[in-house]
Design a protein around this motif. Structure first.
Motif, mmCIF file in Angstrom:
data_model
loop_
_atom_site.group_PDB
_atom_site.id
_atom_site.type_symbol
_atom_site.label_atom_id
_atom_site.label_comp_id
_atom_site.label_asym_id
_atom_site.label_seq_id
_atom_site.Cartn_x
_atom_site.Cartn_y
_atom_site.Cartn_z
ATOM 1 N N LEU A 1 -2.002 -4.667 -6.515
ATOM 2 C CA LEU A 1 -3.260 -4.590 -5.773
ATOM 3 C C LEU A 1 -4.230 -5.733 -6.042
ATOM 4 C CD1 LEU A 1 -3.972 -0.766 -6.216
ATOM 5 C CD2 LEU A 1 -2.881 -1.901 -4.277
ATOM 6 N N TYR B 1 -7.754 -2.355 6.197
ATOM 7 C CA TYR B 1 -6.529 -1.868 5.571
ATOM 8 C C TYR B 1 -6.428 -2.382 4.137
ATOM 9 C CZ TYR B 1 -1.520 -0.859 5.029
ATOM 10 O OH TYR B 1 -0.312 -0.379 4.593
ATOM 11 N N ASN B 2 -6.747 -3.655 3.926
ATOM 12 C CA ASN B 2 -6.697 -4.237 2.581
ATOM 13 C C ASN B 2 -7.796 -3.696 1.684
ATOM 14 O OD1 ASN B 2 -4.414 -5.923 2.646
ATOM 15 N ND2 ASN B 2 -5.526 -7.466 3.823
ATOM 16 N N GLY C 1 -8.484 -0.520 1.718
ATOM 17 C CA GLY C 1 -8.112 0.865 1.466
ATOM 18 C C GLY C 1 -8.720 1.848 2.439
ATOM 19 N N THR D 1 -5.498 -7.626 -3.013
ATOM 20 C CA THR D 1 -6.139 -6.878 -1.933
ATOM 21 C C THR D 1 -7.652 -6.983 -2.061
ATOM 22 O OG1 THR D 1 -6.262 -4.792 -3.165
ATOM 23 C CG2 THR D 1 -4.201 -5.263 -1.987
ATOM 24 N N HIS E 1 0.828 -1.208 0.000
ATOM 25 C CA HIS E 1 0.000 0.000 0.000
ATOM 26 C C HIS E 1 0.866 1.264 0.000
ATOM 27 C CE1 HIS E 1 -3.908 -2.048 0.804
ATOM 28 N NE2 HIS E 1 -3.091 -2.978 1.287
ATOM 29 N N TYR F 1 -7.954 3.234 5.377
ATOM 30 C CA TYR F 1 -6.819 3.347 6.292
ATOM 31 C C TYR F 1 -7.196 4.070 7.589
ATOM 32 C CZ TYR F 1 -4.650 2.248 1.829
ATOM 33 O OH TYR F 1 -4.342 1.662 0.633
#
Length: 499
Positions: free
Chosen positions: A56, A152-153, A155, A59, A28, A157
């Protein structure tokens, strides 16, 4: 013109550190670097697009990955692959619903004001309190980590950062806490919260330095990753360059740079050169002085020149070790092209060029008493009229400051005389405090000079041999104290425990 652009592009590609740095970053954190390279047009656009897709595809950002695949194949669609993306998207949403339902009750308890008021410093007591009053076990606390990793995976955050904060407040699992600290640091970086990132950097550094590692290679790897991750906040925070110098010059991390990542000397060199505004400030630690840092930087660059060099490190070496002003000029021209294509240093390009020209002027004028305007302007790659204006402005500023200081001194003397005469012997003599003298403004290029027709006369400061000895030995007390403490710790470690 096209040949100049091609030359600059080849120079930027030659000294591009992106691939080396990406090896030590989370996927990331790699993505912003790929976005930057896409804007700079220094690499093949299709290769960069493929790199984003490969980065990505594993993810949870399924919609974005599907768009990348479509863009990569020129807008074409593949029904089988589209079905795979749709299935993965459904799986991600199902898992999201399950985790949200499982975590909802825990977060409701953890954000309860009554619970927050009842918490203690000891995690064991807090966990016991949660189990007795809310039936929240350590296993349920671990779900926070799992959900944070999931977010987190995806996006998200900011959400991951909040979950990791709650997890670390109650978890006693050392390994998961260490992983959560790395995740929290990455989340703060990706949400552009530089104050939070600096705080997490401090925690992460303390953890890496104090944690017991069975294998020294693991600690070396952690320090290598920490140094690379730290570039994000250190080149974006207000006090980042000063903090970077402290971190990179710290012996364990300096050894890490020399052992596994000598290319980070570029960032250390830029931080030292651009931080010379603090050169006249007296540091709390003698090792933090600008002059000391510059000497250490020159020594390290010379030691590692066989393994790594670029225009930035070569400029420092040419200027101070080789005393080759022509080479320093050539390196400085290349520095600008390299800095403009470096993700972390592009914002400091103008600042570095200005500071580097000042260093070049100082070094060149140190060995001259009279220099023609055209000669110095050529060395600094400045217009002659601009150089003359700088020298005149410097002299005007110095004269104004001297006049103001003289006027203030006369006022202070008259005030002191009148107060003394009025008081007579009735008021006893006491210690008076005076305001600190306003420092003289620093010259534009670090030296005093005046115009004499088409020449510049350099006024060299009187610097006796005795003062040189004082300056070179003033840190001996601090170094001796450090040596004594190090020896004491080593002797204590060697002693066997008493029976």
């Amino acid at each position: 013109m096209s040949s100049e652009v091609k030359s600059a592009s080849s120079l930027a590609a030659k000294y591009d550190l992106s691939q080396k740095i990406m090896q030590h970053l989370d996927r990331h954190l790699i993505f912003p670097l790929l976005e930057f390279l896409s804007l700079r047009n220094t690499h093949n656009p299709k290769e960069l697009l493929q790199a984003k897709y490969d980065l990505l595809k594993d993810t949870n950002m399924t919609d974005y990955v599907a768009n990348l695949w479509t863009e990569l194949h020129g807008g074409q669609t593949d029904e089988a692959l589209a079905n795979q993306f749709a299935e993965k998207r459904k799986s991600v949403l199902d898992e999201l619903s399950e985790l949200e339902e499982e975590v909802q009750g825990i977060l409701g308890v953890l954000e309860n004001p009554d619970l927050i008021a009842a918490l203690r410093q000891d995690k064991g007591q807090n966990l016991q309190h949660l189990q007795e009053h809310y039936s929240i076990t350590p296993e349920r606390i671990a779900v926070l980590y799992k959900f944070a990793q999931f977010q987190y995976n995806c996006g998200n955050y900011g959400g991951a950062s909040d979950l990791l904060y709650h997890f670390r407040a109650f978890s006693k699992d050392a390994d998961l806490n260490a992983s959560a600290t790395w995740g929290k640091f990455a989340s703060e970086i990706l949400t552009v919260d530089w104050d939070g990132a600096m705080e997490e950097l401090g925690k992460l550094r303390e953890m890496v330095d104090s944690r017991s590692f069975k294998d020294a290679a693991v600690q070396l790897k952690d320090r290598t990753w920490l140094l690379h991750w730290s570039l994000f906040p250190l080149f974006n925070h207000a006090n980042g360059c000063d903090t970077l110098c402290d971190l990179f010059f710290y012996t364990p991390y300096l050894n890490t740079i020399q052992t596994s990542c000598p290319w980070l000397l570029r960032y250390l060199a830029v931080a030292v050169v651009t931080n010379q505004n603090n050169a006249n400030q007296k540091p709390r630690n003698p090792r933090q002085s600008y002059q000391r840092r510059m000497r250490d930087l020159i020594r390290i660059i010379n030691q590692e020149s066989y393994e790594y060099s670029d225009p930035i490190t070569s400029f420092v070496s040419a200027l101070y070790s080789e005393v080759d002003f022509e080479k320093a000029q050539r390196c400085l021209r290349e520095c600008e092209e390299v800095l403009k294509t470096d993700f972390f240093l592009v914002s400091l390009c103008d600042h570095f060029m200005e500071a580097a020209r000042k260093l070049l002027a100082e070094a060149y004028c140190r060995i001259h008493s009279v220099i023609s305007v055209d000669e110095l302007a050529n060395k600094l790659e400045m217009d002659s009229a601009q150089l003359i204006q700088l020298v005149e402005n410097q002299n005007n500023a110095s004269s104004s400051t001297a006049a103001a200081a003289s006027s203030q001194a006369n006022l202070d003397e008259s005030d002191t005389a009148s107060s003394t005469a009025g008081a007579g012997d009735i008021i006893p003599e006491t210690e008076t405090t005076t305001e600190a003298e306003e420092p003289e403004p620093e010259p534009q290029f670090g030296f005093k000079a005046k115009m004499d027709g088409e020449s510049i006369i350099i006024e060299h400061p009187k610097y006796s041999a005795f003062q040189q000895i004082i300056d070179r030995t003033k840190s001996l007390g601090y170094e001796s104290q450090n040596l004594e403490q190090t020896l004491s710790r080593s002797i204590a470690d060697l002693k066997l425990p008493s029976a």
